[in-house]
Design a protein around this motif. Structure first.
Motif, PDB file in Angstrom:
ATOM      1  N   ALA A  40       3.454   8.881   4.160  1.00 32.79           N
ATOM      2  CA  ALA A  40       3.216   7.727   5.024  1.00 32.79           C
ATOM      3  C   ALA A  40       4.378   7.537   5.994  1.00 32.79           C
ATOM      4  O   ALA A  40       5.537   7.835   5.673  1.00 32.79           O
ATOM      5  N   THR A  41       4.069   7.031   7.179  1.00 31.39           N
ATOM      6  CA  THR A  41       5.109   6.741   8.169  1.00 31.39           C
ATOM      7  C   THR A  41       6.004   5.603   7.687  1.00 31.39           C
ATOM      8  O   THR A  41       7.228   5.639   7.840  1.00 31.39           O
ATOM      9  N   SER A  42       5.391   4.570   7.113  1.00 26.70           N
ATOM     10  CA  SER A  42       6.126   3.467   6.522  1.00 26.70           C
ATOM     11  C   SER A  42       5.271   2.873   5.413  1.00 26.70           C
ATOM     12  O   SER A  42       4.040   2.978   5.446  1.00 26.70           O
ATOM     13  N   VAL A  43       5.920   2.254   4.436  1.00 23.33           N
ATOM     14  CA  VAL A  43       5.204   1.618   3.326  1.00 23.33           C
ATOM     15  C   VAL A  43       5.824   0.252   3.074  1.00 23.33           C
ATOM     16  O   VAL A  43       7.023   0.139   2.809  1.00 23.33           O
ATOM     17  N   LYS A  44       4.981  -0.777   3.156  1.00 21.77           N
ATOM     18  CA  LYS A  44       5.441  -2.131   2.873  1.00 21.77           C
ATOM     19  C   LYS A  44       4.553  -2.749   1.800  1.00 21.77           C
ATOM     20  O   LYS A  44       3.358  -2.479   1.732  1.00 21.77           O
ATOM     21  N   CYS A  45       5.155  -3.591   0.978  1.00 20.35           N
ATOM     22  CA  CYS A  45       4.439  -4.267  -0.093  1.00 20.35           C
ATOM     23  C   CYS A  45       4.522  -5.769   0.134  1.00 20.35           C
ATOM     24  O   CYS A  45       5.626  -6.324   0.239  1.00 20.35           O
ATOM     25  N   LEU A  46       3.371  -6.422   0.232  1.00 18.53           N
ATOM     26  CA  LEU A  46       3.327  -7.871   0.391  1.00 18.53           C
ATOM     27  C   LEU A  46       3.116  -8.517  -0.967  1.00 18.53           C
ATOM     28  O   LEU A  46       2.177  -8.175  -1.693  1.00 18.53           O
ATOM     29  N   TYR A  47       4.002  -9.474  -1.314  1.00 10.73           N
ATOM     30  CA  TYR A  47       3.823 -10.215  -2.550  1.00 10.73           C
ATOM     31  C   TYR A  47       4.097 -11.687  -2.288  1.00 10.73           C
ATOM     32  O   TYR A  47       5.088 -12.034  -1.649  1.00 10.73           O
TER      33      TYR A  47
END
Length: 479
Positions: A314-321
């Motif tokens: 992946a180019t970038s990976v973000k996790c929303l919590y």
């Protein structure tokens, strides 16, 4: 006088097995921790304080006799250590890899509470059983006497496999019915290889098959076979299906292409690791390569998704919590591993909707703060007004947890009682349901939970069934 091999936590520091460099491990799906060398396993085991009230044992769902097998390992009596470990745990090498020890045994270690750093229980547990396999101490089940009774198990996940092991050792004939082409459930298709390499699971499946367990794979109850047919063919039936229905989000844009369920994403990735052809992966639908990825959720499944996305390129990976780091349900160890590998966590952030035309291009995010505690005692997230923004994304993965399927309807069994959550109503100690000879174990009873609890349930249920079968056999003999 023999030298004291234990209580060395003051002289010896906690030392986990070597962890592969983040830059290297993000390129493959191999496990990230190396194996202990024998001397290191002995050394770390010798740190155990052998306390009179072992909180590590009492906080383990299986009540594993941890102090004893740590002492045996420290003394170099590894085969005995394995036998003690196996006595209470069907799959110690799996629990050693994937249990959240920081919340269970290690999190309650007495020397951890005193500031010396917990004993590395999980790593030693893994080492003991991996060595047992290497040395040939683990053999196919060979019951002393075969019994005529049979048990059908619906679901080949950890609960079903644990029950099968206990029943076969007693000589009972066991058939496992599983909808997938390989047994193991989430061990096989849910948990990524960097936490649990698949040959570890396949090795246990093969051991059970060699020991006489019959596997009927690719067999969906309600389609290829009915529940009534299974019930008629066996003296008892165990329902161990797990929970696979993904929780969803009903909000603007939720039907856009590129918004996927965690279970679909992880299953596709794990199937590729077996060399399977997976159309949705090969087409790019369930492949994170070259995409900005946003994962929604804060549990262990979310951690599996973000770390899998990194490995897929992946180019970038973000996790929303929606809560903060301290209040997330996933393992803190997994969060740290994910951060090392390049995952960015957006704490106190929740989705409000999705933007895009044909496919998703972003997630509408609303910022949160923690307010008063809810019924569970955790602080409830509250929306901060006028703080919304859009997080760019070409792939959004919903890791919001799982719910039970409607088994009474799917199997045409309206008398199969369920709770208001849709889980099967069963006795926790035995798994017994209101239907005669029908039992249920694991997540389909508890709701989404830990593998170690499913193993506990499967073992307890198998013992309850053996008690029932023995009583019936004794009654027949007395006539």
């Amino acid at each position: 006088m023999a030298k004291q091999p234990m209580l060395k936590f003051v002289q010896i520091d906690r030392d986990m097995p070597e962890k592969r460099d983040a830059g290297t491990r993000r390129e493959d799906f191999q496990e990230i921790y190396a194996e202990y060398a024998d001397a290191k396993a002995k050394e770390q085991s010798s740190r155990c304080s052998q306390c009179g009230v072992p909180y590590c044992q009492s906080h383990c769902p299986l009540h594993n006799n941890i102090p004893d097998w740590l002492r045996l390992t420290a003394e170099g009596r590894l085969q005995e250590a394995y036998e003690v470990s196996q006595a209470t745990n069907t799959f110690p090498e799996i629990c050693g890899r994937i249990c959240p020890q920081d919340r269970l045994c290690e999190g309650n270690c007495v020397i951890e509470q005193s500031g010396h750093g917990t004993v590395t229980i999980g790593a030693v547990e893994k080492y003991i059983t991996d060595t047992a396999w290497e040395q040939g101490w683990i053999q196919p089940i060979s019951p002393e006497n075969e019994r005529p009774e049979s048990v059908g198990i619906i679901g080949g996940g950890p609960g079903g496999l644990a029950a099968a092991d206990v029943l076969r050792r007693a000589g009972v004939q066991v058939t496992i019915y599983d909808r997938h082409d390989r047994a193991g459930g989430l061990l096989t298709y849910g948990i990524p290889g960097f936490k649990l390499e698949k040959d570890v699971v396949m090795r246990r499946n093969e051991q059970l098959a060699q020991g006489g367990v019959t596997f009927r794979l690719g067999c969906t109850v309600g389609e290829e076979i009915s529940f009534e047919e299974i019930r008629a063919a066996h003296d008892a039936v165990i329902i161990a299906t797990g929970v696979y229905k993904s929780r969803d989000l009903a909000m603007p844009g939720s039907g856009l292409q590129g918004i996927e369920k965690a279970i679909d994403f992880l299953t596709a990735s794990n199937r590729k690791s077996f060399g399977d052809t997976v159309e949705d992966f090969d087409s790019g639908k369930l492949n994170a390569e070259g995409k900005r990825v946003v994962v929604i959720g804060g549990g262990d499944t979310a951690m599996d998704c973000v770390r899998t996305s990194i490995r897929q390129g992946a180019t970038s990976v973000k996790c929303l919590y929606r809560r903060d780091r301290a209040n997330m349900p996933g393992s803190q160890r997994e969060v740290a591993n994910a951060e090392e590998e390049g995952v960015i966590f957006e704490w106190l952030s929740a989705p409000k909707g999705f933007v895009g035309d044909d496919g998703v291009t972003g997630v509408m995010v609303q910022k949160m703060r923690l307010g008063a505690p809810d019924a569970s005692g955790r602080q409830s997230p509250e929306v901060i007004e006028d703080a919304d923004y859009v997080e760019d994304a070409e792939l959004v993965i919903k890791a919001l947890g799982f719910e039970p399927e409607d088994l009474p309807a799917l199997w045409e069994q309206p008398e199969l009682a369920v709770t208001r959550w849709g889980t099967i109503r069963a006795e926790f100690t035995t798994g017994e349901t209101a239907m005669d000879g029908v039992y249920a174990v694991g997540d389909i009873v508890r709701g989404a939970s830990l593998v170690v609890w499913a193993i506990r349930d499967g073992r307890d249920c198998a013992k309850a069934i053996l008690t029932r079968l023995n009583s019936s056999a004794a009654a027949i003999a007395a006539e």
